[in-house]
Scaffold this motif. Structure first.
Motif: not given
Length: 128
Positions: A12-19, A22-28
């Motif tokens: 969960k933390l990895h996914c949240v930090e990606e968004v 790292k300014n990635r979209s939730k969709g990607s």
């Protein structure tokens, strides 16, 4: 016995930090990790409001009747969505609130009580 956790804290933390970092979209991120955007959005909201602790899995909780009524009444008074109410009251998912609403609708405030533990087969055998 604890319930099985589908997604662990690190994931969960990895996914949240990606968004967030790292300014990635939730969709990607959701597509790459094969999760729903809804779950990812919920994780992000809990992280933003409660910090890393918001991503920790929680043991099954028992909520008091007063707390359940407070949640239901606040939803009505403030016109909150279920997602907003979950975030506001730190409730892990909206299914919990839906169950309370059904219970309240079917039984009213007088029979609105905390969930009792189910009897196990062993309990039945011991009474025999």
């Amino acid at each position: 016995m604890e319930r099985k956790v589908k997604y662990n804290y690190e994931f969960k933390l990895h996914c949240v930090e990606e968004v967030l970092n790292k300014n990635r979209s939730k969709g990607s991120v959701a597509q790459e990790q094969e999760i729903s955007k809804t779950n990812l959005g919920r994780w992000i909201n809990f992280y933003l409001k409660y910090g890393k602790e918001g991503l920790l899995s929680r043991k099954n909780q028992n909520y008091s009747s007063d707390f359940k009524l407070k949640v239901i009444r606040t939803i009505d008074q403030k016109c909150l969505s279920l997602s907003q109410a979950c975030l506001f009251f730190n409730i892990p998912n909206d299914g919990i609130i839906l169950a309370w609403q059904r219970q309240f609708k079917n039984h009213g405030a007088t029979r609105f009580s905390t969930k009792t533990k189910r009897k196990t087969h062993i309990d039945d055998l011991q009474k025999s």
